[in-house]
Design a protein around this motif. Structure first.
Motif, mmCIF file in Angstrom:
data_model
loop_
_atom_site.group_PDB
_atom_site.id
_atom_site.type_symbol
_atom_site.label_atom_id
_atom_site.label_comp_id
_atom_site.label_asym_id
_atom_site.label_seq_id
_atom_site.Cartn_x
_atom_site.Cartn_y
_atom_site.Cartn_z
ATOM 1 N N GLN A 155 -4.756 -10.104 12.918
ATOM 2 C CA GLN A 155 -4.227 -10.008 11.564
ATOM 3 C C GLN A 155 -3.303 -8.800 11.494
ATOM 4 O O GLN A 155 -3.634 -7.725 11.996
ATOM 5 N N THR A 156 -2.151 -8.969 10.868
ATOM 6 C CA THR A 156 -1.195 -7.880 10.689
ATOM 7 C C THR A 156 -1.225 -7.433 9.241
ATOM 8 O O THR A 156 -1.006 -8.247 8.327
ATOM 9 N N LEU A 157 -1.490 -6.169 9.008
ATOM 10 C CA LEU A 157 -1.647 -5.617 7.662
ATOM 11 C C LEU A 157 -0.666 -4.470 7.479
ATOM 12 O O LEU A 157 -0.629 -3.543 8.292
ATOM 13 N N GLN A 158 0.136 -4.524 6.417
ATOM 14 C CA GLN A 158 1.096 -3.460 6.140
ATOM 15 C C GLN A 158 0.427 -2.349 5.341
ATOM 16 O O GLN A 158 -0.236 -2.605 4.332
ATOM 17 N N ALA A 159 0.577 -1.112 5.805
ATOM 18 C CA ALA A 159 -0.001 0.037 5.116
ATOM 19 C C ALA A 159 1.007 0.626 4.141
ATOM 20 O O ALA A 159 2.226 0.511 4.327
ATOM 21 N N GLN A 160 0.494 1.273 3.101
ATOM 22 C CA GLN A 160 1.337 1.960 2.132
ATOM 23 C C GLN A 160 1.026 3.449 2.170
ATOM 24 O O GLN A 160 -0.128 3.850 2.295
ATOM 25 N N GLU A 161 2.087 4.266 2.064
ATOM 26 C CA GLU A 161 1.909 5.718 2.056
ATOM 27 C C GLU A 161 1.541 6.156 0.637
ATOM 28 O O GLU A 161 2.367 6.092 -0.273
ATOM 29 N N VAL A 162 0.309 6.599 0.445
ATOM 30 C CA VAL A 162 -0.168 6.953 -0.892
ATOM 31 C C VAL A 162 -0.026 8.441 -1.173
ATOM 32 O O VAL A 162 -0.068 8.869 -2.324
ATOM 33 N N SER A 163 0.097 9.240 -0.150
ATOM 34 C CA SER A 163 0.424 10.652 -0.264
ATOM 35 C C SER A 163 1.054 11.045 1.061
ATOM 36 O O SER A 163 1.040 10.261 2.018
ATOM 37 N N SER A 164 1.634 12.220 1.136
ATOM 38 C CA SER A 164 2.385 12.611 2.320
ATOM 39 C C SER A 164 1.544 12.493 3.599
ATOM 40 O O SER A 164 0.560 13.205 3.771
ATOM 41 N N GLY A 165 1.925 11.568 4.476
ATOM 42 C CA GLY A 165 1.246 11.402 5.748
ATOM 43 C C GLY A 165 -0.050 10.622 5.699
ATOM 44 O O GLY A 165 -0.722 10.481 6.718
#
Length: 355
Positions: free
Chosen positions: A176-186
């Motif tokens: 499964q390929t899951l896209q991550a989101q940047e919720v705070s710096s790094g």
């Protein structure tokens, strides 16, 4: 004197070019010599990205213009003309390899429509290249198997402003390929709903981080277990347990999640719709900017949506974005944040491209 300079000579001067015996900057050039404009990176720019394209515009002055077939491009004394895109309006060159840190110099040689050969040079400073790295990969499916209907939380710590993808390898048989989101710096987070088909006795969680052409991988130390055995005896996570599992703002249900598109997706037509979830009855601030460019030379950015929508009692929200000119290749940056009472979530960002 360093600067964007011009002369009629045919020799390469490493730092400045001359008209007659005097060194002359852009502001002092004869009017007919000012046919090269808008250099990018700009003259004396600092901390330029190593892979940045190099470009400038050509303009007609008093009926005199650049003959594009005569243009030659040099970077640090190396002829890169054959690797450049040259038109009657501009030139652009993208380095095949990242430029070394430090002072870099560009020289343009051309003949104008009056038959006069001119040379123009400028310089800029390349910053130290970004060193892409992943510091850690954690998830909440290691201590016990998650049941269908629960949320798999994966947190990746790494270089800020990167593109992060998480791969869940399920028992060596599917990925499964899951896209991550940047919720705070790094800090990058994946929230994935577990379905009955996701049964996994030993899943491998792998993070991929890309920044400035550099790619890094890291595997979570613990395997992920999803709905192993009968789900009836598995204790479900409460909101408080989810918040305690990952010490990041993404564990808050207030953080808006876009459910119908992912970061990097393409959109088509004269409008596109964003559907998502947040805390029930929260207010969601949606800001969308559009950026267009031509050969790295002409770049325009405008706000195409800036509004607040109200989530319903189930936390669902919808907003339709109607760009005034949905040109192919336009990049939309979508920024969302949610507010409920005195609490405001971190900003979630994703980028979409017009087909």
């Amino acid at each position: 004197m360093d600067g964007l300079m011009s002369d009629n000579s045919h020799s390469w001067f490493p730092r400045a070019l001359v008209i007659g015996a005097a060194v002359v900057g852009l502001s002092g050039l004869p009017v007919r010599a000012q046919q090269i404009t808008d250099p990018s990176p700009a003259q004396a720019a600092t901390n330029v990205e190593p892979g940045s394209p190099i470009s400038a515009s050509f303009r007609t002055q008093d009926g005199v213009s650049v003959r594009p077939e005569t243009v030659r491009v040099f970077v640090d004394g190396q002829d890169v003309t054959s690797q450049s895109v040259i038109t009657k309006d501009f030139f652009t060159y993208r380095p095949a390899q990242p430029l070394p840190a430090g002072r870099r110099e560009v020289l343009l040689e051309f003949t104008n429509t009056q038959g006069v050969t001119r040379r123009v040079t400028w310089s800029f400073n390349v910053g130290s290249p970004i060193r892409a790295s992943i510091d850690s990969v954690d998830h909440n499916a290691g201590n016990r198997p998650l049941a269908a209907g629960e949320i798999l939380l994966v947190t990746v710590q790494g270089t800020p402003s990167s593109r992060v993808t998480v791969y869940l390898v399920q028992d060596g048989r599917q990925v499964q390929t899951l896209q991550a989101q940047e919720v705070s710096s790094g800090t990058y987070v994946v929230n994935a709903l577990i379905e009955a088909k996701d049964t996994t006795r030993e899943g491998i969680v792998v993070a991929r981080l890309e920044n400035s052409g550099q790619v890094r991988f890291m595997t979570a130390e613990q395997p992920a277990r999803l709905i192993e055995g009968a789900t009836g005896g598995v204790q479900r996570l409460t909101t408080q347990e989810v918040s305690a599992t990952v010490s990041t703002p993404a564990s808050s249900p207030l953080l808006p999640q876009v459910t119908n598109v992912r970061d990097g997706d393409r959109v088509s037509g004269s409008s596109f719709t964003l559907q998502g979830t947040t805390a029930p009855n929260a207010s969601v601030r949606v800001n969308v900017t559009a950026s267009t460019s031509l050969g790295g030379i002409i770049s325009a950015q405008q706000t195409v949506a800036n509004q607040t929508v109200q989530a319903d009692a189930q936390g669902r929200f919808t907003v339709t974005v109607r760009p005034p000119i949905p040109a192919s290749g336009t990049v939309y940056q979508v920024n969302l944040s949610a507010t409920s009472g005195s609490q405001t979530s971190p900003t979630v960002t994703l980028r979409l491209t017009q087909q």
